[in-house]
Motif scaffolding. Sequence first.
Motif, PDB file in Angstrom:
ATOM      1  N   THR A 158      54.812 -11.938  -7.870  1.00 36.73           N
ATOM      2  CA  THR A 158      54.924 -11.175  -7.083  1.00 36.73           C
ATOM      3  C   THR A 158      55.833 -11.221  -6.746  1.00 36.73           C
ATOM      4  O   THR A 158      57.790 -12.167  -7.381  1.00 36.73           O
ATOM      5  N   HIS A 159      56.309  -9.590  -6.541  1.00 42.98           N
ATOM      6  CA  HIS A 159      57.832  -9.334  -6.338  1.00 42.98           C
ATOM      7  C   HIS A 159      59.226 -10.207  -5.371  1.00 42.98           C
ATOM      8  O   HIS A 159      57.998  -9.831  -4.182  1.00 42.98           O
ATOM      9  N   GLU A 160      59.617 -10.854  -5.608  1.00 48.76           N
ATOM     10  CA  GLU A 160      60.334 -11.365  -4.401  1.00 48.76           C
ATOM     11  C   GLU A 160      59.317 -11.850  -4.072  1.00 48.76           C
ATOM     12  O   GLU A 160      60.121 -12.074  -3.026  1.00 48.76           O
ATOM     13  N   PRO A 161      59.467 -13.065  -4.217  1.00 50.85           N
ATOM     14  CA  PRO A 161      58.351 -14.012  -3.734  1.00 50.85           C
ATOM     15  C   PRO A 161      59.106 -14.671  -2.468  1.00 50.85           C
ATOM     16  O   PRO A 161      58.516 -14.891  -1.297  1.00 50.85           O
ATOM     17  N   SER A 162      60.208 -14.811  -2.292  1.00 49.43           N
ATOM     18  CA  SER A 162      60.891 -15.709  -1.608  1.00 49.43           C
ATOM     19  C   SER A 162      62.069 -14.619  -0.837  1.00 49.43           C
ATOM     20  O   SER A 162      62.359 -15.413   0.266  1.00 49.43           O
ATOM     21  N   ASN A 163      61.761 -13.928  -1.162  1.00 49.61           N
ATOM     22  CA  ASN A 163      62.225 -12.651  -0.306  1.00 49.61           C
ATOM     23  C   ASN A 163      60.762 -11.935   1.196  1.00 49.61           C
ATOM     24  O   ASN A 163      60.037 -10.841   0.705  1.00 49.61           O
ATOM     25  N   HIS A 164      61.061 -12.160   2.465  1.00 48.54           N
ATOM     26  CA  HIS A 164      60.079 -12.055   3.308  1.00 48.54           C
ATOM     27  C   HIS A 164      60.505 -10.954   4.048  1.00 48.54           C
ATOM     28  O   HIS A 164      59.247 -10.064   4.531  1.00 48.54           O
ATOM     29  N   ALA A 165      60.995 -10.290   3.721  1.00 47.90           N
ATOM     30  CA  ALA A 165      62.170  -8.772   4.268  1.00 47.90           C
ATOM     31  C   ALA A 165      61.496  -7.955   3.156  1.00 47.90           C
ATOM     32  O   ALA A 165      61.753  -6.420   2.870  1.00 47.90           O
ATOM     33  N   HIS A 166      60.710  -8.026   2.207  1.00 40.15           N
ATOM     34  CA  HIS A 166      60.204  -7.322   1.329  1.00 40.15           C
ATOM     35  C   HIS A 166      59.067  -7.400   1.085  1.00 40.15           C
ATOM     36  O   HIS A 166      58.020  -8.363   0.040  1.00 40.15           O
ATOM     37  N   ALA A 167      57.879  -5.554   1.328  1.00 40.29           N
ATOM     38  CA  ALA A 167      56.307  -5.942   1.328  1.00 40.29           C
ATOM     39  C   ALA A 167      56.176  -6.321  -0.226  1.00 40.29           C
ATOM     40  O   ALA A 167      56.137  -4.579  -0.842  1.00 40.29           O
ATOM     41  N   VAL A 168      54.792  -6.116  -0.339  1.00 40.48           N
ATOM     42  CA  VAL A 168      54.388  -6.391  -1.466  1.00 40.48           C
ATOM     43  C   VAL A 168      52.626  -5.216  -1.679  1.00 40.48           C
ATOM     44  O   VAL A 168      51.784  -5.102  -0.667  1.00 40.48           O
ATOM     45  N   VAL A 169      52.020  -4.768  -2.746  1.00 32.60           N
ATOM     46  CA  VAL A 169      50.839  -4.120  -3.050  1.00 32.60           C
ATOM     47  C   VAL A 169      50.348  -5.374  -2.390  1.00 32.60           C
ATOM     48  O   VAL A 169      50.359  -5.901  -3.182  1.00 32.60           O
ATOM     49  N   ALA A 170      49.288  -4.721  -1.660  1.00 34.16           N
ATOM     50  CA  ALA A 170      47.780  -5.600  -1.215  1.00 34.16           C
ATOM     51  C   ALA A 170      46.690  -5.925  -2.163  1.00 34.16           C
ATOM     52  O   ALA A 170      45.692  -6.287  -2.290  1.00 34.16           O
ATOM     53  N   ALA A 171      46.926  -4.650  -3.401  1.00 35.25           N
ATOM     54  CA  ALA A 171      45.568  -4.930  -4.271  1.00 35.25           C
ATOM     55  C   ALA A 171      45.702  -3.737  -5.442  1.00 35.25           C
ATOM     56  O   ALA A 171      46.629  -2.696  -6.059  1.00 35.25           O
ATOM     57  N   ASP A 172      45.294  -4.679  -6.525  1.00 28.97           N
ATOM     58  CA  ASP A 172      44.879  -3.601  -8.177  1.00 28.97           C
ATOM     59  C   ASP A 172      44.408  -1.947  -7.251  1.00 28.97           C
ATOM     60  O   ASP A 172      42.920  -2.089  -7.166  1.00 28.97           O
ATOM     61  N   SER A 173      45.057  -1.324  -7.338  1.00 32.82           N
ATOM     62  CA  SER A 173      44.531   0.257  -6.352  1.00 32.82           C
ATOM     63  C   SER A 173      45.311   1.216  -7.196  1.00 32.82           C
ATOM     64  O   SER A 173      46.213   1.413  -7.752  1.00 32.82           O
ATOM     65  N   ARG A 174      44.711   2.024  -6.348  1.00 30.08           N
ATOM     66  CA  ARG A 174      46.005   3.562  -6.245  1.00 30.08           C
ATOM     67  C   ARG A 174      45.871   3.675  -4.586  1.00 30.08           C
ATOM     68  O   ARG A 174      45.070   3.329  -3.976  1.00 30.08           O
ATOM     69  N   VAL A 175      47.169   3.579  -4.795  1.00 33.25           N
ATOM     70  CA  VAL A 175      48.034   3.743  -3.271  1.00 33.25           C
ATOM     71  C   VAL A 175      48.264   4.748  -3.299  1.00 33.25           C
ATOM     72  O   VAL A 175      49.815   5.773  -3.856  1.00 33.25           O
ATOM     73  N   VAL A 176      48.614   5.442  -1.501  1.00 33.38           N
ATOM     74  CA  VAL A 176      49.377   6.253  -1.005  1.00 33.38           C
ATOM     75  C   VAL A 176      49.759   6.237   0.102  1.00 33.38           C
ATOM     76  O   VAL A 176      49.434   5.077   0.597  1.00 33.38           O
TER      77      VAL A 176
END
Length: 340
Positions: A130-148
């Motif tokens: 998880t990207h910056e797991p302790s930083n709750h002000a940084h959102a992360v990708v929800a799924a292995d996928s293709r995103v726009v």
Amino acid sequence: MISEYLSKVLHGAVDNVISWNAHWGWVSCDRKTGRLEREKQTLWRKIKLLLLFNPLTEWVDTTQAMRLYTHNRTIKQGEKEGTLESKKDIKLFVEEFGIDMNEYKPSDINEYSTFEDFFVRAHKDGSRPTHEPSNHAHAVVAADSRVVAYESVAEAKHLWIKGKNFSISTLVMDTDLGSQFYGAAVASFRLSPQDYHRYHSPVSGKVKVFRSIPGDYYQVDAIALQSDVDILTRNRRVYLVIETESFGDVLFVAIGATNVGSVNIIDAEADKYRIHEKFQQIGAKFAKGDELGYFQFGGSSIIVAFQNGRISFDQDLLDLSKQRIQVAVEIDMSLGYATN
């Protein structure tokens, strides 16, 4: 009209060698390598999508007969994937899509009793940090996928989600909730059958609303999403409103599609249709990166909406999305950061 639609189908550079089994999917940028590539999709499948979702034949998709056929076909496919006989399909599927089983547990395909069990396989611990797991002000990708990712619903409708009636209100079937997300920034994640199909929370927070909406099972291929058919607001879906400290309220919508027998919600027909029970309760807490639930039996889609002005998506996602290029991402990569 057809020539314009063919240009959408073949978006990006044409393969040097035309093959029925070549990669004919929509162009994506691999976030890890920076290379442009197309999803592994046969030309025949792409032609079928073209025939179904083009300006001359989209009227077919509005008929009850078409909806009933697609729905029943999906249910039957889901039943088939749950049989012991379906186990034989796993090896070919892994080879066809080049799936690295070392990333999953169990990694031995013989340990899965059915294709359904394999389809909802879990990642090994640590395979998707998880990207910056302790930083709750940084959102992360929800799924292995293709995103726009787009800074507003209006921009998303102009460039990507072309359903003529798409809005947050129609997506959640609630005008009051829709008004809370007026001008929302939107990330659209599209999962293909070969992807890891468990979905995780992009933010830390607690459940404020849990709701499921019945519907059909239309394709969520990029060609379908860019047609006038209201794919995302017709398909079966389940959503959470997540209360957070950093982003305000965040809307998380998991949407089923053709060959997806479930978005894991409580259902009168099958009690296996569920998001994890502990997250169906108002007030349930979770951290970003926690697994919320999973899809079954095929492609699927997730919409995450942030209230106006509450997130700044990562610049690479914004830049590529403006060019209508999907970004191939892995779960728990960086998505963006809170602005308030």
